[in-house]
Scaffold this motif. Structure first.
Motif, PDB file in Angstrom:
ATOM      1  N   GLY A 185       0.799  -1.209   0.000  1.00  0.00           N
ATOM      2  CA  GLY A 185       0.000   0.000   0.000  1.00  0.00           C
ATOM      3  C   GLY A 185       0.835   1.263   0.000  1.00  0.00           C
ATOM      4  O   GLY A 185       0.290   2.365  -0.065  1.00  0.00           O
ATOM      5  N   VAL A 186       2.168   1.109   0.091  1.00  0.00           N
ATOM      6  CA  VAL A 186       3.076   2.253   0.087  1.00  0.00           C
ATOM      7  C   VAL A 186       3.914   2.244  -1.190  1.00  0.00           C
ATOM      8  O   VAL A 186       3.905   3.191  -1.960  1.00  0.00           O
ATOM      9  CB  VAL A 186       3.984   2.253   1.326  1.00  0.00           C
ATOM     10  CG1 VAL A 186       4.963   3.413   1.272  1.00  0.00           C
ATOM     11  CG2 VAL A 186       3.148   2.309   2.604  1.00  0.00           C
ATOM     12  N   LEU A 187       4.646   1.144  -1.399  1.00  0.00           N
ATOM     13  CA  LEU A 187       5.475   1.022  -2.590  1.00  0.00           C
ATOM     14  C   LEU A 187       4.845   0.125  -3.650  1.00  0.00           C
ATOM     15  O   LEU A 187       5.254   0.156  -4.803  1.00  0.00           O
ATOM     16  CB  LEU A 187       6.854   0.483  -2.217  1.00  0.00           C
ATOM     17  CG  LEU A 187       7.701   1.383  -1.305  1.00  0.00           C
ATOM     18  CD1 LEU A 187       9.057   0.758  -1.056  1.00  0.00           C
ATOM     19  CD2 LEU A 187       7.862   2.774  -1.914  1.00  0.00           C
ATOM     20  N   TYR A 188       3.891  -0.703  -3.251  1.00  0.00           N
ATOM     21  CA  TYR A 188       3.179  -1.529  -4.228  1.00  0.00           C
ATOM     22  C   TYR A 188       1.745  -1.745  -3.740  1.00  0.00           C
ATOM     23  O   TYR A 188       1.481  -1.759  -2.535  1.00  0.00           O
ATOM     24  CB  TYR A 188       3.878  -2.876  -4.442  1.00  0.00           C
ATOM     25  CG  TYR A 188       3.986  -3.738  -3.210  1.00  0.00           C
ATOM     26  CD1 TYR A 188       2.973  -4.640  -2.873  1.00  0.00           C
ATOM     27  CD2 TYR A 188       5.105  -3.664  -2.381  1.00  0.00           C
ATOM     28  CE1 TYR A 188       3.071  -5.452  -1.743  1.00  0.00           C
ATOM     29  CE2 TYR A 188       5.211  -4.469  -1.246  1.00  0.00           C
ATOM     30  CZ  TYR A 188       4.198  -5.356  -0.935  1.00  0.00           C
ATOM     31  OH  TYR A 188       4.294  -6.140   0.174  1.00  0.00           O
ATOM     32  N   PRO A 189       0.792  -1.867  -4.665  1.00  0.00           N
ATOM     33  CA  PRO A 189      -0.621  -1.983  -4.275  1.00  0.00           C
ATOM     34  C   PRO A 189      -0.957  -3.389  -3.790  1.00  0.00           C
ATOM     35  O   PRO A 189      -0.348  -4.376  -4.212  1.00  0.00           O
ATOM     36  CB  PRO A 189      -1.361  -1.658  -5.579  1.00  0.00           C
ATOM     37  CG  PRO A 189      -0.410  -2.063  -6.654  1.00  0.00           C
ATOM     38  CD  PRO A 189       0.974  -1.783  -6.124  1.00  0.00           C
ATOM     39  N   ARG A 190      -1.916  -3.447  -2.904  1.00  0.00           N
ATOM     40  CA  ARG A 190      -2.416  -4.742  -2.417  1.00  0.00           C
ATOM     41  C   ARG A 190      -3.508  -5.203  -3.371  1.00  0.00           C
ATOM     42  O   ARG A 190      -4.688  -4.916  -3.192  1.00  0.00           O
ATOM     43  CB  ARG A 190      -2.943  -4.584  -0.988  1.00  0.00           C
ATOM     44  CG  ARG A 190      -1.851  -4.313   0.029  1.00  0.00           C
ATOM     45  CD  ARG A 190      -2.374  -3.807   1.349  1.00  0.00           C
ATOM     46  NE  ARG A 190      -2.843  -2.428   1.241  1.00  0.00           N
ATOM     47  CZ  ARG A 190      -3.249  -1.687   2.280  1.00  0.00           C
ATOM     48  NH1 ARG A 190      -3.236  -2.208   3.507  1.00  0.00           N
ATOM     49  NH2 ARG A 190      -3.660  -0.451   2.108  1.00  0.00           N
ATOM     50  N   LEU A 191      -3.092  -5.950  -4.371  1.00  0.00           N
ATOM     51  CA  LEU A 191      -3.993  -6.310  -5.461  1.00  0.00           C
ATOM     52  C   LEU A 191      -5.088  -7.259  -5.018  1.00  0.00           C
ATOM     53  O   LEU A 191      -6.159  -7.309  -5.629  1.00  0.00           O
ATOM     54  CB  LEU A 191      -3.196  -6.937  -6.609  1.00  0.00           C
ATOM     55  CG  LEU A 191      -2.110  -6.035  -7.223  1.00  0.00           C
ATOM     56  CD1 LEU A 191      -1.339  -6.799  -8.294  1.00  0.00           C
ATOM     57  CD2 LEU A 191      -2.717  -4.777  -7.810  1.00  0.00           C
ATOM     58  N   GLY A 192      -4.851  -8.040  -3.975  1.00  0.00           N
ATOM     59  CA  GLY A 192      -5.832  -9.032  -3.558  1.00  0.00           C
ATOM     60  C   GLY A 192      -6.936  -8.496  -2.686  1.00  0.00           C
ATOM     61  O   GLY A 192      -7.896  -9.227  -2.388  1.00  0.00           O
ATOM     62  N   ARG A 193      -6.841  -7.246  -2.253  1.00  0.00           N
ATOM     63  CA  ARG A 193      -7.843  -6.713  -1.338  1.00  0.00           C
ATOM     64  C   ARG A 193      -9.168  -6.415  -2.035  1.00  0.00           C
ATOM     65  O   ARG A 193     -10.230  -6.564  -1.454  1.00  0.00           O
ATOM     66  CB  ARG A 193      -7.323  -5.438  -0.677  1.00  0.00           C
ATOM     67  CG  ARG A 193      -6.172  -5.664   0.272  1.00  0.00           C
ATOM     68  CD  ARG A 193      -6.647  -6.371   1.534  1.00  0.00           C
ATOM     69  NE  ARG A 193      -5.573  -6.499   2.512  1.00  0.00           N
ATOM     70  CZ  ARG A 193      -5.341  -5.620   3.479  1.00  0.00           C
ATOM     71  NH1 ARG A 193      -6.102  -4.524   3.554  1.00  0.00           N
ATOM     72  NH2 ARG A 193      -4.364  -5.805   4.328  1.00  0.00           N
ATOM     73  N   GLY A 194      -9.095  -5.976  -3.277  1.00  0.00           N
ATOM     74  CA  GLY A 194     -10.305  -5.652  -4.012  1.00  0.00           C
ATOM     75  C   GLY A 194     -10.981  -4.398  -3.491  1.00  0.00           C
ATOM     76  O   GLY A 194     -10.593  -3.806  -2.486  1.00  0.00           O
ATOM     77  N   GLY A 195     -12.021  -3.979  -4.214  1.00  0.00           N
ATOM     78  CA  GLY A 195     -12.837  -2.871  -3.775  1.00  0.00           C
ATOM     79  C   GLY A 195     -12.066  -1.577  -3.614  1.00  0.00           C
ATOM     80  O   GLY A 195     -11.134  -1.271  -4.357  1.00  0.00           O
ATOM     81  N   ARG A 196     -12.470  -0.803  -2.592  1.00  0.00           N
ATOM     82  CA  ARG A 196     -11.915   0.525  -2.398  1.00  0.00           C
ATOM     83  C   ARG A 196     -10.437   0.478  -2.049  1.00  0.00           C
ATOM     84  O   ARG A 196      -9.675   1.367  -2.428  1.00  0.00           O
ATOM     85  CB  ARG A 196     -12.687   1.248  -1.297  1.00  0.00           C
ATOM     86  CG  ARG A 196     -12.288   2.703  -1.152  1.00  0.00           C
ATOM     87  CD  ARG A 196     -13.183   3.436  -0.175  1.00  0.00           C
ATOM     88  NE  ARG A 196     -12.832   4.845  -0.125  1.00  0.00           N
ATOM     89  CZ  ARG A 196     -11.852   5.348   0.615  1.00  0.00           C
ATOM     90  NH1 ARG A 196     -11.147   4.538   1.386  1.00  0.00           N
ATOM     91  NH2 ARG A 196     -11.572   6.648   0.609  1.00  0.00           N
ATOM     92  N   THR A 197      -9.989  -0.578  -1.318  1.00  0.00           N
ATOM     93  CA  THR A 197      -8.574  -0.681  -0.948  1.00  0.00           C
ATOM     94  C   THR A 197      -7.697  -0.784  -2.192  1.00  0.00           C
ATOM     95  O   THR A 197      -6.636  -0.164  -2.278  1.00  0.00           O
ATOM     96  CB  THR A 197      -8.338  -1.897  -0.046  1.00  0.00           C
ATOM     97  OG1 THR A 197      -9.099  -1.731   1.154  1.00  0.00           O
ATOM     98  CG2 THR A 197      -6.867  -2.028   0.321  1.00  0.00           C
TER      99      THR A 197
END
Length: 468
Positions: A185-197
């Protein structure tokens, strides 16, 4: 738009933050709302313009693979043929041929117009005449820098670019990791969270990685703009760093004034100059093209970066000039030549004033030509990233936007969180307002309208999320 967020009057003064985090968030929100259409537009047109050399080479391919069966005509005769193809025109420049089977390009001016004439070097047949303003990449350039609206468009683009800088800086300020759980969430996105995250991470992470490149492109494009370019010239005059002639024009009017001067017209600003699109009689109209052969023979072996343009004197008794007009500006060289072909003066890029070198390097990188294909790749990466930022911000806005409101972060008492380093943040805004006077003026204008009008209208205040 809220320029500051004060606590409710009932809150004790000792607990009242003079700048809260929600205020910064609203700055970011409203700056983005204004800038998003322009960011997408500038990204698309800028990405296209990165490939100007490849596109123009493709368009000119039929004129670079000619069948030559005999000796070439003299350079002077080629120039005469090119000028004759534009009634009332004068020679602006003769371009040294790039190869043994290429058409000769002759740049012809008339009033504030400029034409590119393709001449067969053997037969002197006119293969093509095109206005410089009608060339595809020139149209893309004007779409990018002035929205095809001249100086008014340059003004709008500069205003959007200035607020885009605010958007990026406030975005970085809001993103700065607080209670971060590792690098996700800082240097790379959390792709598995889905939705707004997912969308929030995509917006924040892409914004982090592209921020430096985006700021560089926004700042390096300012010297071309009409308003900031004139401001920059004035600062150079005050500081004693001005030069007789800089290597770029400011706004559409600056470009047209330069063309008029080249074509023997009156000085820039003369309302009678170039009446009906034709330049008054000047020295170029009776130019003697005979020296071109000796000049071309002198300049060709110097192997200057193409395209190389040889231009006649602007005044009677003046000297001829030659220059490399390479888009990689650090490769450029200017020559002053006598009619018999002697090099009287040579100025390489390294000999220019440091301000001009700095701007030249910035322009070359902005256009994608400073370090080859990698520069173009970084430009495409920046353009695609900015479009991703725009799309993700719209998705986040639509997902959280409440009914009957624009969706800006509300200025409620429960949301009051003091901003981090408020004095430093305020100093940065003041510095930006001075460095970008159009931004500073619009910032003051927004503050006045907000405090004197919008906050006094309950419906508008609630819809915009302003403090009471």
């Amino acid at each position: 738009m809220s320029i500051e967020a004060l606590s409710d009057q009932a809150m004790p003064a000792s607990r009242r933050p003079w700048l809260d985090l929600r205020a910064v968030w609203r700055w970011h929100f409203y700056a983005g709302l204004f800038c998003i259409p322009f960011i997408v537009w500038l990204s698309l047109t800028g990405a296209l313009y990165l490939f100007k050399p490849q596109v123009e080479a493709l368009i000119d391919r039929p004129y670079d693979t000619l069948t030559i069966t005999g000796p070439w005509a003299s350079a002077a005769d080629q120039a005469r043929a090119g000028v004759a193809a534009v009634p009332g025109g004068v020679l602006n420049a003769y371009e040294l041929p790039k190869g043994p089977a290429t058409a000769t390009r002759v740049i012809v001016g008339r009033g504030t117009e400029q034409f590119r004439v393709y001449v067969h070097p053997q037969t002197l047949a006119i293969l093509k005449v095109v206005s410089e303003d009608d060339r595809l990449m020139r149209i893309i350039f004007r779409l990018h820098g002035e929205l095809m609206m001249g100086d008014k468009g340059s003004f709008v683009v500069e205003l959007a670019a200035s607020w885009a800088i605010v958007m990026i800086l406030t975005g970085l300020y809001l993103w700065w990791p607080r209670q971060a759980d590792g690098l996700a969430g800082v240097l790379y996105p959390r792709l598995g969270r889905g939705g707004r995250t997912f969308w929030r991470d995509l917006h924040a992470v892409v914004g982090l990685w592209v921020s430096f490149f985006a700021l560089f492109l926004l700042l390096s494009g300012l010297p071309w703009s009409k308003n900031w370019g004139a401001y920059f010239k004035e600062i150079r005059q005050i500081t004693g760093t001005a030069v007789a002639k800089q290597d770029w024009t400011t706004g559409r009017s600056g470009e047209l004034a330069e063309r008029l001067a080249m074509n023997g017209g009156a000085a820039a600003g003369d309302e009678h100059a170039g009446h009906h699109g034709h330049a008054p009689a000047g020295p170029n109209l009776q130019a003697d093209y005979a020296p071109l052969d000796a000049l071309a023979a002198t300049v060709a072996p110097l192997n200057l970066a193409p395209p190389v343009l040889i231009s006649p004197p602007r005044q009677p008794g003046g000297y001829w000039t030659a220059k490399s007009d390479a888009q990689n500006r650090p490769l450029r060289t200017d020559l002053t030549l006598s009619p018999d072909g002697q090099v009287l003066k040579r100025v390489d890029f390294s000999q220019r004033h440091w301000v001009d070198r700095m701007v030249g390097i910035g322009v070359a990188a902005h256009e994608g030509h400073l370090f080859g294909w990698l520069n173009q790749a970084l430009g495409v990466f920046t353009a695609l990233s900015l479009i991703t930022l725009a799309v993700s911000s719209v998705v986040l806005w639509l997902r959280r936007r409440p009914a009957q409101a624009l969706g800006a972060p509300p200025a409620t008492r429960a949301s009051r969180q003091p901003a981090r380093a408020p004095l430093m943040f305020a100093a940065l805004l003041v510095a930006l307002g001075v460095f970008l006077p159009l931004l500073g003026a619009s910032l003051v204008g927004v503050l006045v309208v907000e405090r004197l009008v919008l906050r006094r209208l309950p419906a508008a205040r609630d819809w915009l999320g302003l403090p009471a």
